[in-house]
Design a protein around this motif. Structure first.
Motif, PDB file in Angstrom:
ATOM      1  N   VAL A  72       0.834  -1.203   0.000  1.00  0.00           N
ATOM      2  CA  VAL A  72       0.000   0.000   0.000  1.00  0.00           C
ATOM      3  C   VAL A  72       0.870   1.256   0.000  1.00  0.00           C
ATOM      4  O   VAL A  72       0.585   2.220  -0.714  1.00  0.00           O
ATOM      5  N   SER A  76       0.875   3.925  -3.123  1.00  0.00           N
ATOM      6  CA  SER A  76       0.424   5.294  -2.868  1.00  0.00           C
ATOM      7  C   SER A  76       1.502   6.318  -3.222  1.00  0.00           C
ATOM      8  O   SER A  76       1.204   7.373  -3.794  1.00  0.00           O
ATOM      9  N   ARG A  79       1.629   6.579  -7.040  1.00  0.00           N
ATOM     10  CA  ARG A  79       0.531   7.392  -7.571  1.00  0.00           C
ATOM     11  C   ARG A  79       0.766   8.867  -7.294  1.00  0.00           C
ATOM     12  O   ARG A  79       0.492   9.719  -8.142  1.00  0.00           O
ATOM     13  N   PHE A  80       1.300   9.182  -6.128  1.00  0.00           N
ATOM     14  CA  PHE A  80       1.600  10.572  -5.797  1.00  0.00           C
ATOM     15  C   PHE A  80       2.659  11.138  -6.729  1.00  0.00           C
ATOM     16  O   PHE A  80       2.542  12.253  -7.228  1.00  0.00           O
TER      17      PHE A  80
END
Length: 87
Positions: A72, A76, A79-80
């Motif tokens: 995770v 994340s 994606r950021f």
């Protein structure tokens, strides 16, 4: 067997220290994220080695939680970073 356990412990400790050093000194965010993934993987390997040496499975929920946290966290941050590159 005791010598092997000591060598493995020293190697896991050295890997963890190298990862912490890269987390602290990393020049970019991606270096720090990769180092944190390496640190989580090292901890997971150390827990797995401890479970194999002592012949128990009490650490399996911890391994699953660490694996979920690593996946995770990596997704994340990826994606950021992809949204940051678009801007």
């Amino acid at each position: 067997m005791l010598v092997v356990i000591m060598i493995v412990s020293v190697l896991f400790g050295a890997a963890a220290l190298a990862a912490v050093y890269r987390i602290i000194r990393g020049p970019s965010l991606l270096d720090r994220v990769i180092a944190s993934d390496v640190l989580v993987a090292t901890v997971m390997c150390a827990i797995g080695a401890e479970m194999a040496i002592n012949r128990h499975t009490d650490g399996l929920p911890v391994l699953l939680a660490l694996a979920m946290f690593a996946i995770v966290g990596s997704v994340s941050v990826a994606r950021f970073m992809s949204k940051q590159d678009d801007a």
